[in-house]
Design a protein around this motif. Structure first.
Motif, mmCIF file in Angstrom:
data_model
loop_
_atom_site.group_PDB
_atom_site.id
_atom_site.type_symbol
_atom_site.label_atom_id
_atom_site.label_comp_id
_atom_site.label_asym_id
_atom_site.label_seq_id
_atom_site.Cartn_x
_atom_site.Cartn_y
_atom_site.Cartn_z
ATOM 1 N N MET A 178 1.416 6.695 -6.725
ATOM 2 C CA MET A 178 0.259 7.464 -7.172
ATOM 3 C C MET A 178 0.469 8.955 -6.944
ATOM 4 O O MET A 178 0.087 9.781 -7.781
ATOM 5 C CB MET A 178 -1.011 6.966 -6.477
ATOM 6 C CG MET A 178 -1.474 5.616 -6.984
ATOM 7 S SD MET A 178 -3.053 5.096 -6.310
ATOM 8 C CE MET A 178 -2.564 4.375 -4.757
ATOM 9 N N LYS A 179 1.094 9.322 -5.821
ATOM 10 C CA LYS A 179 1.404 10.731 -5.569
ATOM 11 C C LYS A 179 2.383 11.244 -6.618
ATOM 12 O O LYS A 179 2.229 12.355 -7.135
ATOM 13 C CB LYS A 179 2.005 10.922 -4.174
ATOM 14 C CG LYS A 179 0.998 10.875 -3.071
ATOM 15 C CD LYS A 179 1.667 11.096 -1.726
ATOM 16 C CE LYS A 179 0.669 11.008 -0.591
ATOM 17 N NZ LYS A 179 1.332 11.179 0.722
ATOM 18 N N ASN A 203 2.311 1.758 -3.464
ATOM 19 C CA ASN A 203 1.265 2.262 -4.356
ATOM 20 C C ASN A 203 0.946 3.727 -4.066
ATOM 21 O O ASN A 203 0.787 4.526 -4.986
ATOM 22 C CB ASN A 203 -0.006 1.427 -4.232
ATOM 23 C CG ASN A 203 0.094 0.118 -4.954
ATOM 24 O OD1 ASN A 203 0.822 -0.004 -5.918
ATOM 25 N ND2 ASN A 203 -0.636 -0.874 -4.495
ATOM 26 N N GLU A 204 0.841 4.089 -2.800
ATOM 27 C CA GLU A 204 0.512 5.457 -2.411
ATOM 28 C C GLU A 204 1.566 6.441 -2.921
ATOM 29 O O GLU A 204 1.238 7.465 -3.516
ATOM 30 C CB GLU A 204 0.399 5.559 -0.884
ATOM 31 C CG GLU A 204 0.037 6.919 -0.372
ATOM 32 C CD GLU A 204 -1.411 7.306 -0.579
ATOM 33 O OE1 GLU A 204 -1.718 8.508 -0.452
ATOM 34 O OE2 GLU A 204 -2.238 6.426 -0.874
ATOM 35 N N GLN A 256 0.825 -1.200 0.000
ATOM 36 C CA GLN A 256 0.000 0.000 0.000
ATOM 37 C C GLN A 256 0.863 1.255 0.000
ATOM 38 O O GLN A 256 0.565 2.236 -0.697
ATOM 39 C CB GLN A 256 -0.932 0.019 1.212
ATOM 40 C CG GLN A 256 -2.061 -0.955 1.123
ATOM 41 C CD GLN A 256 -2.892 -0.977 2.401
ATOM 42 O OE1 GLN A 256 -2.517 -0.403 3.414
ATOM 43 N NE2 GLN A 256 -4.016 -1.650 2.345
ATOM 44 N N GLN A 293 -8.631 10.215 -5.756
ATOM 45 C CA GLN A 293 -8.290 9.198 -6.750
ATOM 46 C C GLN A 293 -7.472 8.075 -6.115
ATOM 47 O O GLN A 293 -7.702 6.903 -6.403
ATOM 48 C CB GLN A 293 -7.492 9.821 -7.897
ATOM 49 C CG GLN A 293 -8.299 10.726 -8.790
ATOM 50 C CD GLN A 293 -7.422 11.475 -9.771
ATOM 51 O OE1 GLN A 293 -6.301 11.879 -9.457
ATOM 52 N NE2 GLN A 293 -7.941 11.666 -10.980
ATOM 53 N N ARG A 294 -6.531 8.450 -5.246
ATOM 54 C CA ARG A 294 -5.710 7.436 -4.579
ATOM 55 C C ARG A 294 -6.571 6.563 -3.682
ATOM 56 O O ARG A 294 -6.413 5.339 -3.653
ATOM 57 C CB ARG A 294 -4.592 8.104 -3.765
ATOM 58 C CG ARG A 294 -3.565 8.796 -4.632
ATOM 59 C CD ARG A 294 -2.338 9.236 -3.859
ATOM 60 N NE ARG A 294 -2.591 10.000 -2.667
ATOM 61 C CZ ARG A 294 -2.651 11.328 -2.592
ATOM 62 N NH1 ARG A 294 -2.481 12.057 -3.682
ATOM 63 N NH2 ARG A 294 -2.862 11.939 -1.438
ATOM 64 N N HIS A 295 -7.504 7.166 -2.953
ATOM 65 C CA HIS A 295 -8.404 6.416 -2.068
ATOM 66 C C HIS A 295 -9.218 5.413 -2.879
ATOM 67 O O HIS A 295 -9.297 4.229 -2.514
ATOM 68 C CB HIS A 295 -9.314 7.391 -1.320
ATOM 69 C CG HIS A 295 -10.365 6.728 -0.498
ATOM 70 N ND1 HIS A 295 -10.078 6.012 0.645
ATOM 71 C CD2 HIS A 295 -11.709 6.675 -0.654
ATOM 72 C CE1 HIS A 295 -11.203 5.543 1.150
ATOM 73 N NE2 HIS A 295 -12.205 5.924 0.383
ATOM 74 N N MET A 354 -1.815 11.924 -8.818
ATOM 75 C CA MET A 354 -3.207 11.585 -8.500
ATOM 76 C C MET A 354 -3.653 12.361 -7.254
ATOM 77 O O MET A 354 -2.866 12.574 -6.330
ATOM 78 C CB MET A 354 -3.352 10.088 -8.269
ATOM 79 C CG MET A 354 -3.110 9.257 -9.511
ATOM 80 S SD MET A 354 -3.137 7.481 -9.206
ATOM 81 C CE MET A 354 -4.891 7.184 -9.067
ATOM 82 N N GLU A 366 -8.530 4.146 -5.760
ATOM 83 C CA GLU A 366 -7.653 3.119 -6.322
ATOM 84 C C GLU A 366 -7.293 2.062 -5.274
ATOM 85 O O GLU A 366 -7.298 0.864 -5.557
ATOM 86 C CB GLU A 366 -6.375 3.763 -6.882
ATOM 87 C CG GLU A 366 -5.468 2.786 -7.595
ATOM 88 C CD GLU A 366 -6.075 2.183 -8.853
ATOM 89 O OE1 GLU A 366 -5.619 1.103 -9.254
ATOM 90 O OE2 GLU A 366 -7.010 2.774 -9.437
ATOM 91 N N HIS A 367 -6.996 2.512 -4.042
ATOM 92 C CA HIS A 367 -6.706 1.556 -2.966
ATOM 93 C C HIS A 367 -7.903 0.627 -2.736
ATOM 94 O O HIS A 367 -7.746 -0.589 -2.628
ATOM 95 C CB HIS A 367 -6.373 2.273 -1.653
ATOM 96 C CG HIS A 367 -4.985 2.809 -1.575
ATOM 97 N ND1 HIS A 367 -3.866 2.025 -1.750
ATOM 98 C CD2 HIS A 367 -4.528 4.048 -1.334
ATOM 99 C CE1 HIS A 367 -2.790 2.767 -1.620
ATOM 100 N NE2 HIS A 367 -3.159 4.009 -1.369
#
Length: 87
Positions: free
Chosen positions: A33-34, A29-30, A26, A42-44, A38, A46-47
Motif C-alpha cells: 500500500m505504501k 499489505n502495508e 499485514q 487509507q492504509r489503516h 496510499m 484498508e487493514h
C-alpha cells in the motif's frame, strides 16, 4: 524496477521479523500500500476492512493495540522534543 526491488527487500526483512502468518500478511499489505502511494489513513482503513471482511477479530484487536502503542510512543517522543526545545 528499483522501487519494486526495494519494496520486495523490505517485505523480506519485515516478514523475517514477524512471528505469525497473519502479521506477515499485514506487513506485505502495508508495504504494498505504501508503494502504491496510499496515505496512512487509507492504509489503516484498508487493514480494518480486510480484517472485518475475513472475520479475524483477534488480529484486528492486536492491530489496533499496536497502533495505540505506536501513537503513545509518538506522543511521548513529541512531548520530550517539545520540552527539550523549551529549555
Amino acid at each position: 524496477m528499483s522501487s519494486h526491488h526495494q519494496a520486495l527487500e523490505q517485505i523480506m526483512r519485515q516478514c523475517a521479523q514477524s512471528r505469525t502468518y497473519t502479521r506477515r500478511v499485514q506487513v506485505i499489505n502495508e508495504i504494498a500500500m505504501k508503494a502504491l502511494g496510499m496515505t496512512a489513513g487509507q492504509r489503516h482503513e484498508e487493514h480494518l476492512s480486510i480484517m472485518t471482511r475475513i472475520g479475524d477479530e483477534p488480529a484486528k484487536q492486536a492491530y489496533l493495540a499496536r497502533r495505540a502503542r505506536a501513537a503513545e510512543k509518538a506522543a511521548a517522543a513529541g512531548a520530550t522534543d517539545t520540552e527539550s526545545e523549551e529549555a
